[in-house]
Design a protein around this motif. Sequence first.
Motif, mmCIF file in Angstrom:
data_model
loop_
_atom_site.group_PDB
_atom_site.id
_atom_site.type_symbol
_atom_site.label_atom_id
_atom_site.label_comp_id
_atom_site.label_asym_id
_atom_site.label_seq_id
_atom_site.Cartn_x
_atom_site.Cartn_y
_atom_site.Cartn_z
ATOM 1 N N SER A 306 0.822 -1.212 0.000
ATOM 2 C CA SER A 306 0.000 0.000 0.000
ATOM 3 C C SER A 306 0.855 1.261 0.000
ATOM 4 O O SER A 306 0.507 2.263 -0.621
ATOM 5 N N ALA A 307 1.985 1.220 0.689
ATOM 6 C CA ALA A 307 2.841 2.401 0.789
ATOM 7 C C ALA A 307 3.333 2.858 -0.577
ATOM 8 O O ALA A 307 3.470 4.063 -0.827
ATOM 9 N N SER A 308 3.586 1.905 -1.481
ATOM 10 C CA SER A 308 4.017 2.266 -2.836
ATOM 11 C C SER A 308 2.840 2.431 -3.790
ATOM 12 O O SER A 308 2.843 3.314 -4.644
ATOM 13 N N GLU A 309 1.837 1.570 -3.622
ATOM 14 C CA GLU A 309 0.708 1.574 -4.559
ATOM 15 C C GLU A 309 -0.176 2.806 -4.406
ATOM 16 O O GLU A 309 -0.637 3.366 -5.410
ATOM 17 N N ASP A 310 -0.422 3.213 -3.177
ATOM 18 C CA ASP A 310 -1.428 4.258 -2.922
ATOM 19 C C ASP A 310 -0.870 5.568 -2.394
ATOM 20 O O ASP A 310 -1.582 6.576 -2.375
ATOM 21 N N ILE A 311 0.388 5.578 -1.937
ATOM 22 C CA ILE A 311 0.956 6.789 -1.334
ATOM 23 C C ILE A 311 2.155 7.268 -2.139
ATOM 24 O O ILE A 311 2.228 8.426 -2.540
ATOM 25 N N GLY A 312 3.078 6.362 -2.391
ATOM 26 C CA GLY A 312 4.198 6.663 -3.264
ATOM 27 C C GLY A 312 4.931 7.933 -2.921
ATOM 28 O O GLY A 312 5.322 8.183 -1.772
ATOM 29 N N LEU A 313 5.121 8.792 -3.937
ATOM 30 C CA LEU A 313 5.931 9.988 -3.778
ATOM 31 C C LEU A 313 5.206 11.119 -3.080
ATOM 32 O O LEU A 313 5.826 12.141 -2.760
ATOM 33 N N ALA A 314 3.916 10.939 -2.806
ATOM 34 C CA ALA A 314 3.209 11.966 -2.040
ATOM 35 C C ALA A 314 3.736 12.043 -0.614
ATOM 36 O O ALA A 314 3.693 13.087 0.026
ATOM 37 N N ASP A 315 4.242 10.913 -0.116
ATOM 38 C CA ASP A 315 4.909 10.876 1.195
ATOM 39 C C ASP A 315 6.012 9.831 1.109
ATOM 40 O O ASP A 315 5.783 8.648 1.369
ATOM 41 N N PRO A 316 7.230 10.215 0.718
ATOM 42 C CA PRO A 316 8.322 9.248 0.572
ATOM 43 C C PRO A 316 8.669 8.510 1.856
ATOM 44 O O PRO A 316 9.369 7.494 1.808
ATOM 45 N N ASN A 317 8.202 8.996 2.994
ATOM 46 C CA ASN A 317 8.480 8.305 4.261
ATOM 47 C C ASN A 317 7.553 7.117 4.501
ATOM 48 O O ASN A 317 7.784 6.325 5.414
ATOM 49 N N ALA A 318 6.494 7.002 3.715
ATOM 50 C CA ALA A 318 5.510 5.943 3.951
ATOM 51 C C ALA A 318 6.129 4.554 3.786
ATOM 52 O O ALA A 318 5.916 3.666 4.614
ATOM 53 N N LEU A 319 6.896 4.356 2.704
ATOM 54 C CA LEU A 319 7.495 3.029 2.483
ATOM 55 C C LEU A 319 8.514 2.678 3.566
ATOM 56 O O LEU A 319 8.483 1.557 4.092
ATOM 57 N N PRO A 320 9.426 3.594 3.945
ATOM 58 C CA PRO A 320 10.340 3.252 5.054
ATOM 59 C C PRO A 320 9.613 2.906 6.343
ATOM 60 O O PRO A 320 10.046 2.020 7.081
ATOM 61 N N ILE A 321 8.503 3.579 6.623
ATOM 62 C CA ILE A 321 7.726 3.258 7.823
ATOM 63 C C ILE A 321 7.157 1.847 7.721
ATOM 64 O O ILE A 321 7.222 1.056 8.669
ATOM 65 N N ALA A 322 6.606 1.507 6.559
ATOM 66 C CA ALA A 322 6.016 0.178 6.377
ATOM 67 C C ALA A 322 7.081 -0.915 6.434
ATOM 68 O O ALA A 322 6.862 -1.981 7.018
ATOM 69 N N VAL A 323 8.243 -0.657 5.835
ATOM 70 C CA VAL A 323 9.329 -1.642 5.861
ATOM 71 C C VAL A 323 9.842 -1.832 7.280
ATOM 72 O O VAL A 323 10.072 -2.964 7.738
ATOM 73 N N ALA A 324 10.005 -0.721 8.008
ATOM 74 C CA ALA A 324 10.454 -0.814 9.398
ATOM 75 C C ALA A 324 9.447 -1.591 10.235
ATOM 76 O O ALA A 324 9.820 -2.389 11.111
ATOM 77 N N ALA A 325 8.161 -1.390 9.963
ATOM 78 C CA ALA A 325 7.125 -2.122 10.694
ATOM 79 C C ALA A 325 7.233 -3.623 10.414
ATOM 80 O O ALA A 325 7.118 -4.449 11.325
ATOM 81 N N ALA A 326 7.457 -3.985 9.153
ATOM 82 C CA ALA A 326 7.579 -5.403 8.797
ATOM 83 C C ALA A 326 8.782 -6.035 9.487
ATOM 84 O O ALA A 326 8.709 -7.176 9.970
#
Length: 450
Positions: A306-326
């Motif tokens: 979801s972090a890449s599919e729905d948020i992407g470059l609108a918030d570049p911190n979203a993917l690092p947050i999701a990866v850290a959570a995993a």
Amino acid sequence: MEPDLFTAAAEERQEKDPAGSPLAVRMRPRTLDEVVGQQHLLKPGSPLRRLVGESGGPAGPSSVILWGPPGTGKTTLAYVVSKATNKRFVELSAITAGVKEVRAVIEGARRATGGYGKETVLFLDEIHRFSKAQQDSLLPAVENRWVTLIAATTENPYFSVISPLLSRSLLLTLEPLTDDDVRGLLRRALSDERGLKGSVGLPEDTEEHLLRIAGGDARRALTALEAAAGAALDQDESEISLQTLEQTVDRAAVKYDRDGDQHYDVASALIKSIRGSDVDAALHYLARMIEAGEDPRFIARRLMISASEDIGLADPNALPIAVAAAQAVAMIGFPEAALTLSHATIALALAPKSNSATTAIGAAMDDVRKGMAGPVPPHLRDGHYKGAAKLGHAQGYVYPHDLTEGIAEQQYAPDALKDREYYTPTRHGAEARYADAVEWTRQHLGRKRS
């Protein structure tokens, strides 16, 4: 008085009167063959079997570090080692014990060895909570083999255990118990003479709810089974009904089939709620998945997508947050992993949204599938091999770093795609700056507007 005297006395009472002990204690494995799960550690000739003397080879180190999530059998393995080797079993927790208690146990172990030849297994739970100085206090006992140290941790020992102790220890990684592992343990407890002796049955729907409650934790599963069985017998029931189990453990059975429609429907609803920025709905679906016993790693994977599919470059911190959570979920497991998943879900739901990365790669892949590829422009081809210049490869290439603005007006895409634009940025959140950047770069590349 030594802190292990209480443990020894309790064990003696349990052996004399097993019926008065909790079910989880009564069902504690007595041999490695009775251990549930961890088959990768229990193969013939494995270090663990050598430690208990089941192999003709050397016993190996006198210190073992067990690394794994809660409820995977770390205490059980330590207890089995002590029983199999006929050694005293002393248990300490790094949460409540300190250097004073450790030294008292070590001194007691030395006296026991010298006085009546009885060696000691010291099980130290949550060793990662010990400071460096506290862990240092264990080294003499390990080096001199005054005790067989078995330390347990839920955190990466390469970060939480001092190097001298780690280098002197056998590191064993425990895997989370599967539903089949816990199911086998429950069924054994129902029929075994040490357990419920067939006094009550366990229907399939009740068993499934028990597995969800357990979340891969054997001790939790047996505790809930014992409480529910007691309630059922008090009511003269021959089977533990789902209603009895719900009332006993105060947990409603969530309608959620991890292999059926509910699994995919609720997961879909979670992602669509995040996409729609409804943080409260997203938390509701997350809670349903957690309460139903969903694998936290599955949830974490969906959040990363979801972090890449729905948020992407609108918030570049979203993917690092999701990866850290995993990564955190993989290390800590439930129940604490619920906090990490909540953290990530809230962050993703409230982030600005953009699906530009999704549509961009989709459009590019669609063209490739249609055969719109074409040869790489000659000036972009590899020019490092002999004869490349004669073929015109890498000739005329302009190195962007040599230019003041850092961008060269030259063709990069194949001829058939030289004016194709895949990335269409939004102006949501941080992507606004990408929108300005892509407009500027396309102009300086001399690209025609499509």
